[in-house]
Design a protein around this motif. Sequence first.
Motif, PDB file in Angstrom:
ATOM      1  N   ARG A 196     -12.401   2.042  -7.732  1.00 27.10           N
ATOM      2  CA  ARG A 196     -11.554   3.215  -8.048  1.00 27.10           C
ATOM      3  C   ARG A 196     -11.981   3.846  -9.364  1.00 27.10           C
ATOM      4  NH1 ARG A 196      -5.534   2.442  -5.605  1.00 27.10           N
ATOM      5  NH2 ARG A 196      -6.257   1.736  -3.578  1.00 27.10           N
ATOM      6  N   ASP A 239       0.831  -1.210   0.000  1.00 29.98           N
ATOM      7  CA  ASP A 239       0.000   0.000   0.000  1.00 29.98           C
ATOM      8  C   ASP A 239       0.863   1.256   0.000  1.00 29.98           C
ATOM      9  OD1 ASP A 239      -2.390   1.345  -0.052  1.00 29.98           O
ATOM     10  OD2 ASP A 239      -2.747   1.193   2.108  1.00 29.98           O
ATOM     11  N   GLY A 240       0.312   2.311  -0.569  1.00 32.08           N
ATOM     12  CA  GLY A 240       0.970   3.617  -0.503  1.00 32.08           C
ATOM     13  C   GLY A 240       1.515   4.130  -1.830  1.00 32.08           C
ATOM     14  N   ARG A 276      -0.005   7.663  -2.595  1.00 31.96           N
ATOM     15  CA  ARG A 276       0.554   8.735  -1.754  1.00 31.96           C
ATOM     16  C   ARG A 276       1.999   9.030  -2.124  1.00 31.96           C
ATOM     17  NH1 ARG A 276      -1.064   5.923   3.512  1.00 31.96           N
ATOM     18  NH2 ARG A 276      -1.689   4.333   2.000  1.00 31.96           N
TER      19      ARG A 276
END
Length: 243
Positions: free
Chosen positions: A70, A19-20, A23
């Motif tokens: 999404r 994850d990430g 970001r």
Amino acid sequence: MSQETQQDCQPQHIAIIMDGNGRWAKKRFLPRFVGHQKGLKSVKRLVAHCSSLGIKALTLFAFSTENWRRPPDEVNKLMGLFLKALQKEVSKLNENNVRLIIVGDRSGFNDEIQEHIAIAESMTRDNTGLVLSIAANYGGRWDIVEAVKKWQLAHPERSISELNEQALSPYIALSELPEVDLLIRTGGEQRISNFLIWQMAYAEFYFTEDLWPDFDEKSLDKAIASFTQRERRFGKTSEQVAK
Ligand code: IPE
Ligand code: IPE
Ligand code: MG
């Protein structure tokens, strides 16, 4: 080796919620997709590292059953990246003796992706090194429901009251592998997000703020070092485990 002494050793099966990516890109004022591209680079690094450490199985969460929610543009780009990875990376995995498994509901993918999944799995089927499972269109709840359906199909004469954990477990995804010892989630969130619910029933959890594109060999070594410090009791007392 008994399960109780396993904490002295490195994990046999590592699962990662990667994850990430979004970001990571946002911090750099880049489109989210660039984060996913960078994330693929991390995958390649970590697969090589796990192979060299002699880890038996690595399972990576690439796309959840919920990720279809999404924006369509991001979903399309992720599908494109998945296809490209299947086309470009599999022969290298094969050379490195890695066996590739795709786990999840593949009927959700287009024909071309499904075809390349089949090619990748059959090409690497007999490899004896790292077992790399990519969870794509995967959900832990889906997995358990599928297992019940498969059990029923295999035993039409049996009644549902005969179903128990032992009977069901061969039909759960990745049942041929050791159960997950260590779950790593990057990106700072501390949740399972419908990953391997059944298989992680007794996994040790390791959460890190590192964003997936920044997660490297040293980060994995740190997670493994944390794992080796844990006492896994499997329901017993500490005194029993020490014996
Ligand atoms: C994980 O990164 C990759 C996928 C879910 C495909 P994210 O895309 O979830 O990254 P963040 O959480 O938005 O940073
Ligand atoms: C989980 O990540 C799925 C993958 C890493 C593929 P998400 O970023 O989609 O998880 P949630 O929805 O924030 O929990
Ligand atoms: Mg996320």
